[in-house]
Design a protein around this motif. Structure first.
Motif, PDB file in Angstrom:
ATOM      1  N   ARG A 110     -17.117  88.383  82.906  1.00 54.45           N
ATOM      2  CA  ARG A 110     -17.206  89.650  83.649  1.00 54.45           C
ATOM      3  C   ARG A 110     -18.615  89.879  84.181  1.00 54.45           C
ATOM      4  NH1 ARG A 110     -13.618  91.737  79.542  1.00 54.45           N
ATOM      5  NH2 ARG A 110     -15.383  92.667  78.465  1.00 54.45           N
ATOM      6  N   GLU A 111     -19.611  89.368  83.481  1.00 51.13           N
ATOM      7  CA  GLU A 111     -20.986  89.512  83.984  1.00 51.13           C
ATOM      8  C   GLU A 111     -21.162  88.756  85.302  1.00 51.13           C
ATOM      9  OE1 GLU A 111     -23.092  90.216  79.579  1.00 51.13           O
ATOM     10  OE2 GLU A 111     -23.331  88.276  80.575  1.00 51.13           O
ATOM     11  N   VAL A 112     -20.534  87.606  85.410  1.00 51.20           N
ATOM     12  CA  VAL A 112     -20.581  86.845  86.672  1.00 51.20           C
ATOM     13  C   VAL A 112     -19.855  87.630  87.764  1.00 51.20           C
ATOM     14  CG1 VAL A 112     -19.834  84.731  87.839  1.00 51.20           C
ATOM     15  CG2 VAL A 112     -20.703  84.616  85.489  1.00 51.20           C
ATOM     16  N   VAL A 113     -18.672  88.114  87.409  1.00 46.70           N
ATOM     17  CA  VAL A 113     -17.851  88.842  88.376  1.00 46.70           C
ATOM     18  C   VAL A 113     -18.594  90.086  88.874  1.00 46.70           C
ATOM     19  CG1 VAL A 113     -15.689  90.135  88.647  1.00 46.70           C
ATOM     20  CG2 VAL A 113     -15.711  87.951  87.406  1.00 46.70           C
ATOM     21  N   GLY A 158     -23.182  92.030  94.666  1.00 43.24           N
ATOM     22  CA  GLY A 158     -23.771  91.346  95.817  1.00 43.24           C
ATOM     23  C   GLY A 158     -22.845  91.320  97.018  1.00 43.24           C
ATOM     24  N   GLY A 159     -21.712  92.025  96.910  1.00 42.77           N
ATOM     25  CA  GLY A 159     -20.781  92.087  98.028  1.00 42.77           C
ATOM     26  C   GLY A 159     -20.044  90.778  98.275  1.00 42.77           C
ATOM     27  N   LYS A 160     -19.969  89.945  97.234  1.00 39.99           N
ATOM     28  CA  LYS A 160     -19.333  88.638  97.382  1.00 39.99           C
ATOM     29  C   LYS A 160     -17.840  88.697  97.072  1.00 39.99           C
ATOM     30  CE  LYS A 160     -23.371  86.829  98.173  1.00 39.99           C
ATOM     31  NZ  LYS A 160     -24.058  85.907  97.296  1.00 39.99           N
ATOM     32  N   GLN A 161     -17.133  87.654  97.517  1.00 38.45           N
ATOM     33  CA  GLN A 161     -15.704  87.568  97.274  1.00 38.45           C
ATOM     34  C   GLN A 161     -15.455  86.936  95.919  1.00 38.45           C
ATOM     35  OE1 GLN A 161     -13.543  85.779 100.452  1.00 38.45           O
ATOM     36  NE2 GLN A 161     -13.999  87.454 101.868  1.00 38.45           N
ATOM     37  N   VAL A 162     -14.778  87.690  95.052  1.00 35.90           N
ATOM     38  CA  VAL A 162     -14.512  87.171  93.715  1.00 35.90           C
ATOM     39  C   VAL A 162     -13.181  87.702  93.202  1.00 35.90           C
ATOM     40  CG1 VAL A 162     -15.962  89.001  92.748  1.00 35.90           C
ATOM     41  CG2 VAL A 162     -15.404  87.021  91.332  1.00 35.90           C
ATOM     42  N   SER A 163     -12.384  86.796  92.662  1.00 37.60           N
ATOM     43  CA  SER A 163     -11.144  87.183  91.990  1.00 37.60           C
ATOM     44  C   SER A 163     -11.333  86.925  90.506  1.00 37.60           C
ATOM     45  CB  SER A 163      -9.963  86.335  92.472  1.00 37.60           C
ATOM     46  OG  SER A 163      -9.643  86.665  93.789  1.00 37.60           O
ATOM     47  N   TYR A 164     -10.813  87.835  89.713  1.00 35.69           N
ATOM     48  CA  TYR A 164     -10.992  87.682  88.270  1.00 35.69           C
ATOM     49  C   TYR A 164      -9.726  88.046  87.526  1.00 35.69           C
ATOM     50  CZ  TYR A 164     -12.494  88.692  83.496  1.00 35.69           C
ATOM     51  OH  TYR A 164     -12.606  88.715  82.125  1.00 35.69           O
ATOM     52  N   CYS A 165      -9.404  87.285  86.535  1.00 34.52           N
ATOM     53  CA  CYS A 165      -8.322  87.630  85.622  1.00 34.52           C
ATOM     54  C   CYS A 165      -8.725  87.338  84.184  1.00 34.52           C
ATOM     55  CB  CYS A 165      -7.074  86.795  85.923  1.00 34.52           C
ATOM     56  SG  CYS A 165      -5.715  87.775  86.527  1.00 34.52           S
ATOM     57  N   GLU A 166      -8.491  88.286  83.312  1.00 32.16           N
ATOM     58  CA  GLU A 166      -8.571  87.981  81.882  1.00 32.16           C
ATOM     59  C   GLU A 166      -7.153  87.694  81.427  1.00 32.16           C
ATOM     60  OE1 GLU A 166     -10.757  90.641  79.244  1.00 32.16           O
ATOM     61  OE2 GLU A 166      -9.291  90.231  77.673  1.00 32.16           O
ATOM     62  N   ILE A 167      -6.892  86.448  81.129  1.00 27.59           N
ATOM     63  CA  ILE A 167      -5.546  86.041  80.746  1.00 27.59           C
ATOM     64  C   ILE A 167      -5.341  86.310  79.253  1.00 27.59           C
ATOM     65  CG2 ILE A 167      -4.053  84.006  80.429  1.00 27.59           C
ATOM     66  CD1 ILE A 167      -5.066  82.977  83.103  1.00 27.59           C
ATOM     67  N   GLN A 168      -4.239  86.979  78.943  1.00 30.02           N
ATOM     68  CA  GLN A 168      -3.921  87.260  77.548  1.00 30.02           C
ATOM     69  C   GLN A 168      -3.377  85.993  76.904  1.00 30.02           C
ATOM     70  OE1 GLN A 168      -4.518  90.388  75.981  1.00 30.02           O
ATOM     71  NE2 GLN A 168      -5.715  90.474  77.872  1.00 30.02           N
ATOM     72  N   SER A 169      -4.073  85.522  75.926  1.00 26.27           N
ATOM     73  CA  SER A 169      -3.664  84.280  75.274  1.00 26.27           C
ATOM     74  C   SER A 169      -4.193  84.267  73.856  1.00 26.27           C
ATOM     75  CB  SER A 169      -4.220  83.079  76.047  1.00 26.27           C
ATOM     76  OG  SER A 169      -4.003  81.889  75.298  1.00 26.27           O
ATOM     77  N   ASP A 170      -3.432  83.689  72.949  1.00 26.48           N
ATOM     78  CA  ASP A 170      -3.876  83.560  71.558  1.00 26.48           C
ATOM     79  C   ASP A 170      -4.547  82.214  71.287  1.00 26.48           C
ATOM     80  OD1 ASP A 170      -2.939  86.045  70.901  1.00 26.48           O
ATOM     81  OD2 ASP A 170      -0.969  85.306  70.254  1.00 26.48           O
ATOM     82  N   TYR A 171      -4.650  81.364  72.300  1.00 30.67           N
ATOM     83  CA  TYR A 171      -5.108  79.991  72.067  1.00 30.67           C
ATOM     84  C   TYR A 171      -6.623  79.836  71.955  1.00 30.67           C
ATOM     85  CZ  TYR A 171      -0.414  78.124  72.917  1.00 30.67           C
ATOM     86  OH  TYR A 171       0.921  77.829  72.835  1.00 30.67           O
ATOM     87  N   GLY A 172      -7.370  80.932  72.060  1.00 29.90           N
ATOM     88  CA  GLY A 172      -8.825  80.806  71.977  1.00 29.90           C
ATOM     89  C   GLY A 172      -9.383  80.103  73.197  1.00 29.90           C
ATOM     90  N   HIS A 173     -10.513  79.415  73.005  1.00 28.62           N
ATOM     91  CA  HIS A 173     -11.174  78.744  74.126  1.00 28.62           C
ATOM     92  C   HIS A 173     -10.272  77.681  74.756  1.00 28.62           C
ATOM     93  CE1 HIS A 173     -14.376  77.201  76.568  1.00 28.62           C
ATOM     94  NE2 HIS A 173     -14.291  76.016  76.012  1.00 28.62           N
ATOM     95  N   ASP A 174      -9.501  76.994  73.935  1.00 29.67           N
ATOM     96  CA  ASP A 174      -8.618  75.938  74.436  1.00 29.67           C
ATOM     97  C   ASP A 174      -7.564  76.454  75.407  1.00 29.67           C
ATOM     98  OD1 ASP A 174      -9.717  73.698  73.358  1.00 29.67           O
ATOM     99  OD2 ASP A 174      -8.293  73.473  71.716  1.00 29.67           O
TER     100      ASP A 174
END
Lengths: 407, 407
Positions: free
Chosen positions: B356-359, B365-381
């Motif tokens: 989210r800090e990147v987003v 900066g007025g840049k084009q960015v799409s972001y999703c936090e995907i709900q998942s139990d798998y951790g980093h993997d």
């Protein structure tokens, strides 16, 4: 008595009890327990050995312990404190006036403190399996005249509690007003209420769990593998020679990371460099957090035995309060003690949900339980550091229980 | 184009694009890339060596890579995939029909998949410092005729990216339609957009961060200390002899724990015992999670070099996209690429707040960015496993960018 709060724990208290709390002590009343002395007791002497969960017998057993405050005539003012993995029986005070540090829970134990030694007789005993005075793998096996090493019997949290019970019997104490501890100490407190339901009036469990999770076991397994991979471990037979200090230091580093939170590490270290202004572009330590962990690992090896780490971490991994029962609720069925359960929002080693499972089970069983999730960025270590938030909760809880049970 | 979703990522898409997505491909169109061949390129030959961030020069450099799909005539359909720490250039397909497993991101790369090889020319290159074909510490130092070992220069994520740029120049590719990767691959993707702002049209960063945190560094430091504590490490000079496999296995065990979540470990292992019905009461492995970690550690040593682990983990720890700038926003100022950033709710290695800090910086900066936090139990993997959730997001993002930039 059942309350849950997720913000300032003070909101857990009624206005009345806040008022009481604020009026109880002035700063002058609150002080250190002063100079203390460690004591040793021999228990479980043959033929009356301790029967361990494994079926093996252990005895005689030496227990190192300290006491603070005075046992009253009725012998009903006893609080047993139970230490976490890397601590010991030296919970409060100093051995000598120039000791650099007091006991590990000194901010909680003393006149006017959370565990008020002007009211209570506080005992803290070193667990069996440890290396700080109680019988453990570095002790001499009477059968061989040599240190036990890896031939020491595997012990459990319940075995630790059973040894404490025998110590109390030796001290002529039949019943505990309270058992209290954080982390591994909290597990022992919970186990006390299940193993000896009619011997415990109140239990305080901080930053703990009722069952070690797969992640908990995994983190401990890394530590164990680091120790046994150290050539100096030598199948546990290293006393008198070089000890597996590099392996133990690694185990401690892993442990230490799990005691902190992402945020507390960020605030404490961030990306600060150690003794340099620019990154070095070599493989050596650059960051303060690296130096800090190496220091923590190394200094731990000067006060802790690698075999004890293996045994105690195994006891933690075996811990499942519901073992031998169908469920946690069933395990807790006969518990008579009132519970105070405190969890800490950023504790990812024993996350709040694990505490809430205990609270829910007690509540469903119609038992008396107080619960607070304390907001803290300190991670698991919060239970040692959030004294300002914990003290009023503990003090009020003890007062309430005292009033109720002496009514 | 800026969207945030915290639930099903499908809600990130408009109904129209969902409809499009569903109508694009039938199951029959979606398949494996089939048989693939690894390729090798020599770049940075003296006197045109790569100038590293450390100031040292490296060359000649061998880069191992694979390609999937066809380069179009305009040479504007190139996607560069960037692998995480423990993977390599074999992202998709099989080397032989009877290979037990395809490439590590096979479910994402192929005809009709997220990275659709019927449209795009996909390249995946092995990073420098690695041990899977590209120049790294196990390579021969031309100056000595012996393996570099710990004399290999320390490299950074930016060095990896600069080497990839030189590979692309060699392949006659001037501009990338997209750079994409997860974890360390995501860091490289972000670095590409900053280092070569006019050479990247779109960037996809999954389960990653813009700066390694104190906790990230701490976890890596345990791994490094485990390797250098192994007597076989021998200051990095072990090629031809016994390798520090116990140390590397420990490093992998720590890494592996950080790739999973508390919940996924609970669901996968819980407290299940390995090959027994009751706990053993010895210090050996009891729990499945212990056996699993030991197996993961050991099998990693059969495909990875301990020195490469030291170098690559150090590159990760050095990663700070804002290095040389006042802030992340300042570092991103000249970026032209559209971003798709995906984080995963249970990823505690690179938690969603880091994405989210990147987003936020891009948005400010007025840049084009799409972001999703995907709900998942798998951790980093999760970024390797949540293909069903990620594929429509990636496919739609690439289509949108294609439409916009080819309008």
């Amino acid at each position: 008595m059942y309350s849950i709060c997720y913000r300032s724990p003070l909101s857990c208290n009624s206005k009345e009890s806040n008022k009481k709390m604020n009026s109880v002590k002035t700063e002058e009343d609150i002080g250190s327990i002063g100079l203390v002395k460690e004591q040793f007791a021999t228990i479980c002497e043959p033929p009356d050995e301790l029967i361990l969960d494994s079926g093996r017998k252990l005895g005689p057993i030496t227990i190192a312990y300290e006491t603070y405050g005075e046992l009253n005539e009725a012998r009903d003012n006893v609080i047993l404190l139970l230490h976490p993995l890397s601590m010991d029986h030296h919970a409060a005070g100093r051995y000598a006036p120039d000791d650099r540090k007091p006991g590990w829970w000194d901010n909680f134990v003393g006149p006017g403190k959370a565990f008020d030694t002007s009211r209570f007789f506080v005992i803290c005993s070193n667990c069996i399996g440890g290396c700080r005075g109680s019988t453990g793998p570095s002790s001499i096996n009477p059968a061989t005249g040599k240190p036990w090493g890896a031939t020491f019997p595997v012990i459990t949290i319940r075995d630790m509690v059973n040894a404490q019970k025998r110590l109390l019997e030796k001290l002529g104490i039949d019943k505990l007003f309270c058992v209290a501890g954080g982390s591994m100490g909290g597990m022992q407190a919970l186990q006390w209420t299940v193993s000896y339901p009619d011997k415990v009036v109140a239990a305080i469990a901080l930053a703990t769990t009722w069952v070690h999770s797969a992640q908990n076991i995994a983190l401990n397994e890394v530590g164990r593998q680091a120790i046994v991979a150290d050539p100096n471990w030598n199948q546990g037979d290293y006393y008198g020679g070089e000890s597996p200090r590099r392996g133990l230091a690694l185990a401690r580093m892993v442990g230490h990371i799990s005691y902190l939170s992402d945020k507390s590490m960020h605030e404490k270290f961030g990306r600060k460099l150690q003794d340099r202004d620019e990154i070095s572009f070599d493989l050596l330590t650059d960051f303060q957090v690296e130096s800090y962990l190496q220091y923590q690992g190394l200094s731990f090896t000067q006060r802790f035995d690698a075999n004890s780490y293996l045994y105690i971490s195994k006891a933690l991994d075996y811990f499942d309060l519901s073992r031998g029962h169908n469920s946690l609720a069933s395990a807790l069925r006969d518990v008579q003690a009132r519970f105070l359960v405190l969890s800490f929002s950023s504790d990812w080693l024993y996350p709040p949900y694990q505490s809430r499972e205990v609270v829910s089970a007690q509540k469903r069983g119609g038992k008396q339980v107080s619960y607070c999730e304390i907001q803290s960025d300190y991670g698991h270590d919060a239970f040692l550091l959030e004294g300002e938030q914990e003290t009023p909760l503990i003090r009020d809880f003890l007062r309430h229980v005292r009033e109720e049970t002496h009514a």
